[in-house]
Motif scaffolding. Sequence first.
Motif, PDB file in Angstrom:
ATOM      1  N   GLY A  87       0.789  -1.221   0.000  1.00 45.31           N
ATOM      2  CA  GLY A  87       0.000   0.000   0.000  1.00 45.31           C
ATOM      3  C   GLY A  87       0.820   1.269   0.000  1.00 45.31           C
ATOM      4  N   MET A  88       2.136   1.154   0.149  1.00 46.69           N
ATOM      5  CA  MET A  88       2.994   2.331   0.154  1.00 46.69           C
ATOM      6  C   MET A  88       3.025   2.977  -1.234  1.00 46.69           C
ATOM      7  SD  MET A  88       6.833   0.602   0.065  1.00 46.69           S
ATOM      8  CE  MET A  88       7.709   2.164   0.112  1.00 46.69           C
ATOM      9  N   THR A  89       3.436   4.236  -1.269  1.00 45.51           N
ATOM     10  CA  THR A  89       3.643   4.924  -2.537  1.00 45.51           C
ATOM     11  C   THR A  89       5.090   4.723  -2.961  1.00 45.51           C
ATOM     12  OG1 THR A  89       1.997   6.612  -1.973  1.00 45.51           O
ATOM     13  CG2 THR A  89       3.569   7.133  -3.737  1.00 45.51           C
ATOM     14  N   PRO A  90       5.329   4.032  -4.072  1.00 45.24           N
ATOM     15  CA  PRO A  90       6.706   3.794  -4.505  1.00 45.24           C
ATOM     16  C   PRO A  90       7.408   5.117  -4.828  1.00 45.24           C
ATOM     17  CG  PRO A  90       5.179   2.342  -5.665  1.00 45.24           C
ATOM     18  CD  PRO A  90       4.362   3.372  -4.963  1.00 45.24           C
ATOM     19  N   PRO A  91       8.724   5.174  -4.703  1.00 43.23           N
ATOM     20  CA  PRO A  91       9.452   6.393  -5.075  1.00 43.23           C
ATOM     21  C   PRO A  91       9.319   6.666  -6.565  1.00 43.23           C
ATOM     22  CG  PRO A  91      10.960   4.576  -4.687  1.00 43.23           C
ATOM     23  CD  PRO A  91       9.618   4.096  -4.263  1.00 43.23           C
ATOM     24  N   ASP A  92       9.649   7.897  -6.959  1.00 38.55           N
ATOM     25  CA  ASP A  92       9.543   8.264  -8.368  1.00 38.55           C
ATOM     26  C   ASP A  92      10.364   7.342  -9.263  1.00 38.55           C
ATOM     27  OD1 ASP A  92       7.868  10.333  -7.691  1.00 38.55           O
ATOM     28  OD2 ASP A  92       9.468  11.835  -7.603  1.00 38.55           O
ATOM     29  N   ASP A  93      11.510   6.905  -8.736  1.00 38.46           N
ATOM     30  CA  ASP A  93      12.362   5.992  -9.505  1.00 38.46           C
ATOM     31  C   ASP A  93      12.572   4.716  -8.701  1.00 38.46           C
ATOM     32  OD1 ASP A  93      14.139   4.694 -11.108  1.00 38.46           O
ATOM     33  OD2 ASP A  93      15.756   6.176 -10.939  1.00 38.46           O
ATOM     34  N   PRO A  94      11.711   3.734  -8.876  1.00 35.97           N
ATOM     35  CA  PRO A  94      11.833   2.491  -8.095  1.00 35.97           C
ATOM     36  C   PRO A  94      13.122   1.720  -8.369  1.00 35.97           C
ATOM     37  CG  PRO A  94       9.672   2.658  -9.167  1.00 35.97           C
ATOM     38  CD  PRO A  94      10.539   3.709  -9.772  1.00 35.97           C
ATOM     39  N   SER A  95      13.781   2.019  -9.472  1.00 39.20           N
ATOM     40  CA  SER A  95      15.022   1.314  -9.793  1.00 39.20           C
ATOM     41  C   SER A  95      16.222   1.865  -9.039  1.00 39.20           C
ATOM     42  CB  SER A  95      15.295   1.403 -11.302  1.00 39.20           C
ATOM     43  OG  SER A  95      15.609   2.744 -11.682  1.00 39.20           O
ATOM     44  N   ALA A  96      16.030   2.959  -8.287  1.00 39.20           N
ATOM     45  CA  ALA A  96      17.141   3.613  -7.604  1.00 39.20           C
ATOM     46  C   ALA A  96      17.297   3.157  -6.158  1.00 39.20           C
ATOM     47  CB  ALA A  96      16.969   5.131  -7.643  1.00 39.20           C
ATOM     48  N   ALA A 131       5.034 -14.883   1.720  1.00 40.70           N
ATOM     49  CA  ALA A 131       4.608 -15.111   0.340  1.00 40.70           C
ATOM     50  C   ALA A 131       3.684 -13.994  -0.135  1.00 40.70           C
ATOM     51  CB  ALA A 131       3.902 -16.464   0.226  1.00 40.70           C
ATOM     52  N   GLY A 132       2.785 -13.555   0.747  1.00 40.23           N
ATOM     53  CA  GLY A 132       1.897 -12.461   0.407  1.00 40.23           C
ATOM     54  C   GLY A 132       2.645 -11.159   0.198  1.00 40.23           C
ATOM     55  N   LEU A 133       3.709 -10.967   0.972  1.00 37.14           N
ATOM     56  CA  LEU A 133       4.526  -9.763   0.822  1.00 37.14           C
ATOM     57  C   LEU A 133       5.195  -9.730  -0.546  1.00 37.14           C
ATOM     58  CD1 LEU A 133       5.511  -7.274   2.487  1.00 37.14           C
ATOM     59  CD2 LEU A 133       7.519  -8.643   3.094  1.00 37.14           C
ATOM     60  N   VAL A 134       5.722 -10.863  -0.969  1.00 41.46           N
ATOM     61  CA  VAL A 134       6.350 -10.942  -2.290  1.00 41.46           C
ATOM     62  C   VAL A 134       5.313 -10.667  -3.382  1.00 41.46           C
ATOM     63  CG1 VAL A 134       7.535 -12.441  -3.940  1.00 41.46           C
ATOM     64  CG2 VAL A 134       8.151 -12.522  -1.507  1.00 41.46           C
ATOM     65  N   ARG A 135       4.131 -11.259  -3.258  1.00 43.62           N
ATOM     66  CA  ARG A 135       3.087 -11.037  -4.268  1.00 43.62           C
ATOM     67  C   ARG A 135       2.674  -9.567  -4.317  1.00 43.62           C
ATOM     68  NH1 ARG A 135       1.033 -16.009  -2.155  1.00 43.62           N
ATOM     69  NH2 ARG A 135      -0.436 -14.851  -0.844  1.00 43.62           N
ATOM     70  N   ALA A 136       2.573  -8.948  -3.148  1.00 49.34           N
ATOM     71  CA  ALA A 136       2.167  -7.545  -3.114  1.00 49.34           C
ATOM     72  C   ALA A 136       3.211  -6.656  -3.788  1.00 49.34           C
ATOM     73  CB  ALA A 136       1.961  -7.102  -1.662  1.00 49.34           C
ATOM     74  N   MET A 137       4.467  -6.945  -3.564  1.00 54.86           N
ATOM     75  CA  MET A 137       5.505  -6.143  -4.203  1.00 54.86           C
ATOM     76  C   MET A 137       5.484  -6.328  -5.719  1.00 54.86           C
ATOM     77  SD  MET A 137       9.556  -5.884  -3.401  1.00 54.86           S
ATOM     78  CE  MET A 137      10.691  -5.350  -4.702  1.00 54.86           C
ATOM     79  N   LEU A 138       5.259  -7.555  -6.166  1.00 53.56           N
ATOM     80  CA  LEU A 138       5.172  -7.810  -7.600  1.00 53.56           C
ATOM     81  C   LEU A 138       4.014  -7.033  -8.227  1.00 53.56           C
ATOM     82  CD1 LEU A 138       5.844 -11.648  -7.627  1.00 53.56           C
ATOM     83  CD2 LEU A 138       7.241  -9.925  -8.781  1.00 53.56           C
TER      84      LEU A 138
END
Length: 310
Positions: free
Chosen positions: A20-29, A47-54
């Motif tokens: 539910g967090m707001t990702p940074p402008d550049d998630p690759s950084a 497992a749910g945490l990994v799915r949520a991040m994906l």
Amino acid sequence: MINSHVSSFAGMPVLPFTPGMTPPDDPSAVAWRLEVEEFDADPEEFAGLVRAMLDEVPPETVRAVVVGEWGEAYERPLPVDLLVDAASRWTGLRALYLADLTYEQCEISWLNHGDVTPLLAAYPGLEVLWIRGAQGLRLEPVRHTGLRELRFESGGLPGAVVRAVGGCDLPELRRLDLWLGRADYGGDATVDDLAAVLAGERLPAVRHLAPCNAEIADAVAAAVATAPVVGRLEVLDLSMGALTDEGATALLTGQPLTHLRRLDLHHHFLSEEVAASVVAALPGVEVDVSDAQTAEEYDGRAYRFTAVGE
């Protein structure tokens, strides 16, 4: 060293992922940290945490992942299968750190792993792989053309894992860290197990070699003294172990080391005279002989300890 989490990894600041967090402008950084809060969390929570991040972080932007507590790390192996399954979406992953737990969460020699070989097959572009802990750790010899840095942090690294590393074909690997540890924490590796690593035939690009944190530091130093791989090194790290005057003398009477940029022997059991002789013998080389230790008497014998054990 193992009393705090890494704040940066692979040259990027570490950012914990929270659903539910707001990702940074550049998630690759950033290097994304995946960790459940409770040490006894149900496996489904991680497992749910990994799915949520994906789902919530554009998967093609993920460059680095740090895995922290996954739930009962002292009993359950880190769920490598979840990371392998994510490989089809984390196509840009270049750096992975498994089990960045502090000793307050789980002692390093209690951390449970399984076979990490599938990770290397799943991520052919992986450049950095760090693994903390070695309980149950398995690795099969593989060819991987992406890895630049491979690091095993342990209080006792099994000889089978050391032999497997030596059997891997890693043409681009520049840095290899092997925390060999102690026999009473599973560190049963011998200098024979290190033979292929020290020969260096499958490690043509390696420039930084660290067979360190070794109870058998004297034997390792003697083997390094004639090892073919040494001639191409810039950094040799024999630190954190039980190195004595015997090992340091063997090292100095072997092949020249004046080509090194750095020789790291910190946390050692050298006499002041021998420590000074190592520094004097290598002008122009940065030699670290700090953190001198004193052997402890136990049951009538001198006891010398590695920096990292339990």
